[in-house]
Design an enzyme around this catalytic site. Structure first.
Site, PDB file in Angstrom:
ATOM      1  N   HIS A  98       0.842  -1.204   0.000  1.00 27.68           N
ATOM      2  CA  HIS A  98       0.000   0.000   0.000  1.00 27.68           C
ATOM      3  C   HIS A  98       0.876   1.252   0.000  1.00 27.68           C
ATOM      4  O   HIS A  98       2.060   1.194   0.305  1.00 27.68           O
ATOM      5  CB  HIS A  98      -0.886   0.042   1.250  1.00 27.68           C
ATOM      6  N   ASP A 100       0.272   5.109   1.977  1.00 32.39           N
ATOM      7  CA  ASP A 100      -0.560   5.483   3.119  1.00 32.39           C
ATOM      8  C   ASP A 100      -1.706   6.414   2.725  1.00 32.39           C
ATOM      9  O   ASP A 100      -1.490   7.422   2.055  1.00 32.39           O
ATOM     10  CB  ASP A 100       0.290   6.182   4.182  1.00 32.39           C
ATOM     11  N   HIS A 257       4.726   0.346   0.147  1.00 38.63           N
ATOM     12  CA  HIS A 257       5.480  -0.379   1.168  1.00 38.63           C
ATOM     13  C   HIS A 257       4.646  -1.502   1.776  1.00 38.63           C
ATOM     14  O   HIS A 257       3.428  -1.568   1.597  1.00 38.63           O
ATOM     15  CB  HIS A 257       6.047   0.563   2.241  1.00 38.63           C
ATOM     16  N   ARG A 272       6.263   6.312  14.616  1.00 37.77           N
ATOM     17  CA  ARG A 272       6.011   6.740  13.237  1.00 37.77           C
ATOM     18  C   ARG A 272       5.503   8.170  13.227  1.00 37.77           C
ATOM     19  O   ARG A 272       4.569   8.520  13.955  1.00 37.77           O
ATOM     20  CB  ARG A 272       4.923   5.823  12.684  1.00 37.77           C
TER      21      ARG A 272
END
Ligand code: SIN
Length: 281
Positions: A98, A100, A257, A272
């Site tokens: 995917h 994000d 990723h 993150r």
């Protein structure tokens, strides 16, 4: 600062930089240049505090709070990507190819992951260059995407893609589901241009792209299946073996990723942060 490419198409290891200090204009520019050239950069053994990580993130764009994912209670700009050692046979956050949040009107420009605790073996992250994917698209597929918009929708996450709702556990990262705003169709160009390098990339998302504009879902399905297969070819990828203290920055518009889920019995924790960019063009 030294830059060592990790594969033929994407990823580079940067050394000779200490990210605990203020990041001056020259270094900021060099880091942005390295990211534009390699789409994912890793700086080993940095062991950053959250404040260091946020300073690094701001080099690439304004900090962005991600909707639909529960952030850390003490720091709403940071998400703790966590899988506990006792979470066996569960899905992981990002455990499918995917980019994000492409269902947002303005999807994130990129993200930073700061590894606090990583398994001795496993838990690698894999990226795939969508510039390389676009540049090597067979002509028939290129004709289908050039000048066309693609439709993105939040709803498939956790339904047709990992992690399935029943596999989410209390300790893992939590995502809100069923929000009408996320489940509203949004259109983005199927091919986007990187403002930094002028290069073009395929911008379809194996999780969130449900159809191509001008085609029905049924008509789109075989085309999207062929695009996703091509976009995730190992040829375009870079697989990162994490060490504790490593920090990674990646371009969310120019790459896909995938978080591998092969480390049951070990704890994995990364912080993150995400930065915003101009809407994709
Ligand atoms: C993600 O941001 O999709 C998760 C990446 C990872 O945990 O390796």
């Amino acid at each position: 600062m030294r830059i060592r490419p990790l594969t033929g198409f994407m990823g580079a290891e940067i050394s000779g930089v200490d990210l605990h200090q203020a990041i001056g204009d020259d270094l900021g520019q060099a880091l942005r240049g390295a990211l534009a050239g390699h789409l994912m950069i890793v700086l080993r053994d940095q062991h950053l505090l959250r404040a260091d990580q946020k300073r690094l993130t701001r080099v690439f764009g304004p900090l962005m709070r991600l909707p639909y994912v529960e952030p850390m209670a003490e720091d709403p700009e940071v998400i703790a990507v966590l899988k506990e050692a006792d979470e066996i046979n569960v899905g992981v956050f990002g455990g499918d190819w995917h980019s994000d949040f492409s269902f947002l009107e303005n999807p994130p420009g990129g993200s930073v992951l700061n590894a606090l605790e990583v398994p001795e073996v496993g838990g690698d992250t894999v990226w795939a260059s969508q510039i390389a994917a676009y540049e090597s698209l067979p002509t028939d597929l290129r004709r289908m995407v050039d000048g066309r918009m693609a439709v993105h929708l939040g709803a498939p996450y956790g339904v047709t893609h990992a992690p399935p709702a029943e596999a989410r556990s209390g300790a893992s990262i939590r995502m809100t589901r069923g929000d009408p705003e996320a489940d509203r169709e949004r259109l983005h160009p199927a091919v986007v241009t990187d403002p930094a390098s002028g290069r073009r990339a395929l911008f379809v998302n194996p999780i969130y792209t449900t159809r191509l504009d001008g085609l029905t879902t049924e008509e789109s399905a075989p085309v999207l299946a062929a695009l996703f297969k091509h976009a995730t070819k190992p040829d375009f990828s870079c697989r990162l073996r994490w060490g504790a203290g490593d920090v990674v920055v990646w371009d969310n518009r120019m790459s896909l990723h995938y978080a591998t889920n092969d480390y049951d019995g070990a704890r994995r924790l990364l912080y993150r942060t995400t930065y915003a960019a101009q809407p994709p063009v």
